[in-house]
Design a protein around this motif. Structure first.
Motif, mmCIF file in Angstrom:
data_model
loop_
_atom_site.group_PDB
_atom_site.id
_atom_site.type_symbol
_atom_site.label_atom_id
_atom_site.label_comp_id
_atom_site.label_asym_id
_atom_site.label_seq_id
_atom_site.Cartn_x
_atom_site.Cartn_y
_atom_site.Cartn_z
ATOM 1 N N SER A 115 57.852 49.943 89.472
ATOM 2 C CA SER A 115 56.763 49.709 88.537
ATOM 3 C C SER A 115 56.462 51.019 87.799
ATOM 4 O O SER A 115 56.543 52.102 88.377
ATOM 5 C CB SER A 115 55.537 49.205 89.287
ATOM 6 O OG SER A 115 55.235 50.043 90.391
ATOM 7 N N SER A 142 49.704 48.851 88.963
ATOM 8 C CA SER A 142 50.918 48.596 88.164
ATOM 9 C C SER A 142 50.557 48.139 86.752
ATOM 10 O O SER A 142 49.542 47.479 86.546
ATOM 11 C CB SER A 142 51.766 47.512 88.830
ATOM 12 O OG SER A 142 52.301 47.974 90.039
ATOM 13 N N LYS A 199 57.144 59.601 88.473
ATOM 14 C CA LYS A 199 56.163 58.796 89.218
ATOM 15 C C LYS A 199 55.526 59.562 90.368
ATOM 16 O O LYS A 199 54.605 59.065 91.001
ATOM 17 C CB LYS A 199 56.850 57.562 89.831
ATOM 18 C CG LYS A 199 56.961 56.384 88.907
ATOM 19 C CD LYS A 199 57.546 55.170 89.626
ATOM 20 C CE LYS A 199 56.733 54.637 90.790
ATOM 21 N NZ LYS A 199 55.827 53.540 90.479
ATOM 22 N N ASN A 255 54.134 53.021 86.909
ATOM 23 C CA ASN A 255 52.810 53.610 87.109
ATOM 24 C C ASN A 255 52.972 54.852 87.977
ATOM 25 O O ASN A 255 53.948 54.953 88.722
ATOM 26 C CB ASN A 255 51.899 52.606 87.845
ATOM 27 C CG ASN A 255 52.545 52.047 89.098
ATOM 28 O OD1 ASN A 255 53.599 51.409 89.030
ATOM 29 N ND2 ASN A 255 51.963 52.313 90.243
HETATM 30 MG MG MG Z 1 55.211 49.915 92.566
#
Ligand code: MG
Ligand code: TXA
Length: 327
Positions: A139, A147, A53, A141
């Motif tokens: 999340s 998200s 991420k 993303n």
């Molecule tokens: Mg988040």
């Protein structure tokens, strides 16, 4: 590399359980948004979440459990926690509580508290109930982007970096969980608005719940580490205007994101994106992120988004839209 998709069949759920068991990352559905999951008790697995991420190691992760009774294995509970868990779990409510040493420090970014929730998604509940560890899942993303609320959103923005996605269909709630800090002597405080409103929490606890403090506040800068002002943003420049006051018109390259279809001003050129059919906060939350992604991918040179009407049922959406603006 393109990711492998798994479905809600017993054999696929078994495969995903085994992947998590061996320290792999898997994107999993929840009722709020898709999460990027790892075995929360395996620090090496958890460290992969941060690198995929590109997330700051100072930003703690939420852990997800499949049974309410697991909460006492990982946190110190209090009366408020029990009441809220009974009322809202499984559901879109994350409790921040003092952590026990069973949770590795990397999960909580070294804080002595942990965010915990039991998500309300049928496939993920089956999965979690099959594991003998909780999963850490932010999340799914890239840090600061919108998200994901569909399996293909995960594939679009993280497909190059992850191997496995459990497809549980579109997320029913559509925005991230409400986070409430239950450690504070002064009383519980909301750290992030979400699908469960302040009124709903107050009704269960029969006490006032404090409002969020922005991270920039000198009062408690470390209370909500993830509350950066810009978050969840599209790549296209986007600004917000008040409800039904779109009067700053751009040109034909502008995308206008409306809460629901209503009379556009005369002389409009550009593309309209109504988020929902009606001004219903649940429908708007369910569709917000997929509309933002669609508008972001359409090649506009700017986006103008309408803020929701007043009223506390719109708190979470007002918060997300304000954070998504980037100009
Ligand atoms: Mg988040
Ligand atoms: O709905 C959700 O909560 C989703 C799904 C996947 O469960 N998860 C999610 O995680 O939104 P993430 O990492 O994107 O956002 C979690 C937020 C971050 O802002 C983080 O800083 C905050 O929760 N957080 C986590 N643990 C915390 C703690 N111990 N104290 C204060 N804030 C915490």
């Amino acid at each position: 590399m393109s990711p492998q998709f798994y479905r809600d069949t017993p054999s696929d759920i078994d495969k995903v359980a085994e992947l998590l068991n061996t320290g792999e990352l898997v994107a999993i559905p929840t009722e709020t948004v898709y999460g990027l999951a790892a075995n929360a008790l395996n620090p090496v697995a958890v460290s992969k979440i941060f690198s995929v991420k590109q997330r700051a190691l100072t930003n703690p992760l939420i852990i997800h459990i499949g049974k309410v009774s697991q909460v006492t294995e990982y946190c110190e509970v209090n009366d408020s926690a029990i009441k809220l868990a009974q009322a809202f779990w499984p559901g879109a409510l994350t409790l921040v509580l003092p952590k026990k040493s069973t949770i590795p420090d990397i999960v909580t970014a070294g804080l002595n508290s942990v965010g915990i929730r039991m998500p309300n998604h049928p496939v993920t509940l089956q999965l979690l109930q099959r594991l003998d560890f909780p999963v850490a899942a932010p999340s799914a993303n890239p840090s600061k982007y919108i998200s994901p609320t569909r399996a293909n959103h995960v594939a679009e923005s993280l497909g190059h970096a992850i191997g496995h996605i459990l497809d549980g269909g579109p997320c029913s709630r559509g925005i991230e969980s409400t986070i409430v800090d239950l450690r504070i002597e002064a009383g519980p405080r909301i750290l992030r608005y979400g699908p469960i409103s302040r009124q709903e929490l107050e009704a269960v606890l029969d006490m006032t719940i404090l409002e969020p403090i922005e991270a920039s506040s000198p009062l408690e800068p470390k209370t909500s580490p993830g509350q950066e002002h810009i978050h969840y943003s599209p790549h296209t420049p986007m600004k917000a205007v008040a409800y039904r006051s779109m009067d700053e018109w751009g040109d034909s390259e502008t995308g206008y994101i409306l809460i629901h279809p209503h009379e556009p001003p005369q002389g409009l050129s550009g593309t309209l994106y109504p988020i929902a059919k009606l001004p219903d906060s649940k429908d708007v939350a369910q569709n917000l992120y997929s509309i933002l992604r669609k508008a972001d991918q359409a090649g506009h040179n700017q986006l103008i988004i309408e803020l929701p009407p007043g009223g506390s049922e719109w708190d979470a959406l007002r918060d997300r839209i304000n954070r998504a603006t980037n100009t």
